[in-house]
Design an enzyme around this catalytic site. Structure first.
Site, PDB file in Angstrom:
ATOM      1  CB  SER A  25       9.696   0.703  -2.495  1.00 47.99           C
ATOM      2  OG  SER A  25      10.674  -0.305  -2.147  1.00 47.99           O
ATOM      3  CE1 TYR A  58       7.265   0.462  -5.113  1.00 45.14           C
ATOM      4  CE2 TYR A  58       8.304   2.377  -5.999  1.00 45.14           C
ATOM      5  CZ  TYR A  58       8.310   1.243  -5.678  1.00 45.14           C
ATOM      6  OH  TYR A  58       9.490   0.421  -6.299  1.00 45.14           O
TER       7      TYR A  58
END
Length: 128
Positions: A25, A58
């Site tokens: 992430s 993300y």
């Protein structure tokens, strides 16, 4: 018809952490997420200004007010501490929204990843 449009951008943020063994992430200061209209778990593209790398991951929340830009997991291999990056998110926008004046959220930061300004458009590029 729908068009794939730039929705959000955090421009020239400095990488503050690279955590190879953290779950993948990019942790982003919550102030920056809100200003750029990026939500947790939203897909983001990251473009490294220093080395030309371009990759997707993300977003997750980083500590509010910290200036954190932490590349985690395999993304940590794509940058070094202090590298400048552009973080972008895209959305499918229909023609009616575009005609109604839809605009992206563009956020500009200083050397400490603190917000120094925002706009809703990219200016026309000139040759001068």
């Amino acid at each position: 018809m729908q068009r794939h449009m730039l929705k959000s951008k955090i421009h020239r943020a400095a990488v503050t952490h690279c955590e190879l063994h953290y779950e993948g992430s990019c942790a982003i200061d919550e102030d920056l997420l809100e200003a750029a209209n990026i939500v947790e778990n939203e897909r983001i593209d990251i473009w490294n200004i220093n080395n030309g790398e371009r990759f997707s991951t993300y977003a997750i929340k980083g500590e509010r007010g910290s200036g954190m830009i932490s590349l985690n997991g395999s993304a940590a291999r794509r940058a070094q501490l202090g590298d400048l990056v552009i973080i972008a998110a895209f959305a499918m926008i229909d023609e009616q929204e575009l005609k109604a004046g839809w605009k992206p959220d563009l956020v500009f930061v200083d050397e400490d990843n603190k917000i120094k300004g925002s706009r809703d458009h990219v200016p026309t590029q000139n040759w001068t």
